[in-house]
Design an enzyme around this catalytic site. Structure first.
Site, PDB file in Angstrom:
ATOM      1  N   GLU A  71       0.824  -1.211   0.000  1.00 26.05           N
ATOM      2  CA  GLU A  71       0.000   0.000   0.000  1.00 26.05           C
ATOM      3  C   GLU A  71       0.859   1.261   0.000  1.00 26.05           C
ATOM      4  OE1 GLU A  71      -3.269   0.626  -0.120  1.00 26.05           O
ATOM      5  OE2 GLU A  71      -3.788  -1.477  -0.424  1.00 26.05           O
ATOM      6  N   ARG A  76      12.761   6.566   7.009  1.00 25.30           N
ATOM      7  CA  ARG A  76      13.238   7.583   7.933  1.00 25.30           C
ATOM      8  C   ARG A  76      14.705   7.344   8.265  1.00 25.30           C
ATOM      9  NH1 ARG A  76      15.404   4.816  11.233  1.00 25.30           N
ATOM     10  NH2 ARG A  76      14.478   3.489  12.823  1.00 25.30           N
ATOM     11  N   LYS A  78      17.248   8.082  11.312  1.00 23.95           N
ATOM     12  CA  LYS A  78      17.174   8.406  12.736  1.00 23.95           C
ATOM     13  C   LYS A  78      17.848   9.749  13.007  1.00 23.95           C
ATOM     14  CE  LYS A  78      17.330   4.925  15.655  1.00 23.95           C
ATOM     15  NZ  LYS A  78      16.028   5.030  16.342  1.00 23.95           N
ATOM     16  N   ARG A  88      23.599   6.402  24.707  1.00 26.58           N
ATOM     17  CA  ARG A  88      23.490   6.442  26.163  1.00 26.58           C
ATOM     18  C   ARG A  88      22.882   5.151  26.702  1.00 26.58           C
ATOM     19  NH1 ARG A  88      19.985  10.632  26.857  1.00 26.58           N
ATOM     20  NH2 ARG A  88      18.236   9.197  26.877  1.00 26.58           N
ATOM     21  N   ASP A 105      19.511   0.462  13.486  1.00 21.40           N
ATOM     22  CA  ASP A 105      18.283   1.037  12.930  1.00 21.40           C
ATOM     23  C   ASP A 105      18.402   2.522  12.613  1.00 21.40           C
ATOM     24  OD1 ASP A 105      18.445   1.858  15.548  1.00 21.40           O
ATOM     25  OD2 ASP A 105      16.320   1.573  15.988  1.00 21.40           O
ATOM     26  N   LYS A 145       3.896  -8.144  21.037  1.00 21.87           N
ATOM     27  CA  LYS A 145       4.388  -7.615  22.304  1.00 21.87           C
ATOM     28  C   LYS A 145       3.239  -7.592  23.318  1.00 21.87           C
ATOM     29  CE  LYS A 145       8.177  -4.716  20.589  1.00 21.87           C
ATOM     30  NZ  LYS A 145       8.776  -3.361  20.609  1.00 21.87           N
ATOM     31  N   GLU A 172      17.028  -1.228   9.272  1.00 22.63           N
ATOM     32  CA  GLU A 172      15.873  -1.924   9.838  1.00 22.63           C
ATOM     33  C   GLU A 172      14.721  -1.858   8.844  1.00 22.63           C
ATOM     34  OE1 GLU A 172      13.610  -1.946  14.070  1.00 22.63           O
ATOM     35  OE2 GLU A 172      13.339  -0.119  12.905  1.00 22.63           O
TER      36      GLU A 172
END
Length: 232
Positions: A71, A76, A78, A88, A105, A145, A172
């Protein structure tokens, strides 16, 4: 009261860590401006490579099945702030080699499919390609999850072809249905809402889990309808 003290101490500690990391990151950015910009360009290149692979698969499968399994595709890179947060959290050195080795990622591609079976068909076709190396796979569709999140996650390594060299880069890839993406997008926005009382947060979490189950049932029903149409 005790919980409030713990949170206050955690916030103070976090502020100190952020200041240290901020100072370190400023120095690092100044000293490595061009190499860092080059590395980010490489990640943009791997995004383009993987996106092209999925668009080619979508075109081919649309000819075979008379419909587009994909679709939409979202990509992106990061942000530097998010990268520093990972540095960190993972407690890794802040250098270019460490970023490339330990953060998988930085480059992200999300493939939104019409039906759940499209996800696994695309997965098989994508991983069958000779220049795609699977590093890690987490199937949150078959094993959601606890909060109800569903998606298929891959960490892959793909070559990018530069002017004078070929370089392997990691990215990723997430594959999910429209319903899964809709749920995940809203859950992400709500999760970062501040100052929600704990009892209310528990109720919201239960509601989100129920919504996830409803969206999963919708996926299954739409799949069944599609199969009936094809078989008639």
């Amino acid at each position: 009261m005790q919980l409030s003290k713990i949170r206050l101490n955690e916030n103070k500690e976090q502020i100190i860590i952020n200041r240290i990391l901020s100072d370190e990151s400023i120095d690092f950015t100044k000293e490595n401006s061009l190499p860092l910009e080059t590395l980010m360009a490489y990640y943009r290149c791997v995004i383009m490579e993987i996106e092209t692979k999925f668009r080619v698969l979508n075109e081919q499968l649309s000819l075979q099945y008379d419909r587009n399994p994909i679709e939409s595709i979202k990509t992106r890179l990061k942000s530097w702030e998010s990268i520093l947060r990972k540095v960190r959290n993972k407690n890794i050195p802040l250098n270019l080699e460490s970023l490339e080795k330990n953060i998988n990622d930085i480059a992200g591609i999300r493939v939104i499919c019409s039906f759940q079976e499209d996800i696994y068909q695309l997965l098989e076709s994508f991983l069958r390609q000779d220049d795609v190396k699977l590093i890690k796979k987490k199937d949150y569709i078959k094993n959601p999850k606890p909060n109800g999140y569903k998606s298929l996650h891959l960490i892959v390594e793909v070559p990018i072809f530069l002017q004078n060299e070929t370089k392997l880069m990691k990215a990723e890839v997430q594959l999910r249905t429209i319903a899964m993406d809709f749920w995940a997008s809203l859950e992400h926005k709500l999760r970062y809402k501040k100052n929600i009382p704990e009892d209310e947060a528990e109720i919201i979490a239960e509601e989100l889990l129920e919504c996830s189950e409803i969206s999963s049932a919708l996926d299954k029903r739409m799949q069944a309808i599609k199969n009936r149409i094809i078989n008639n």
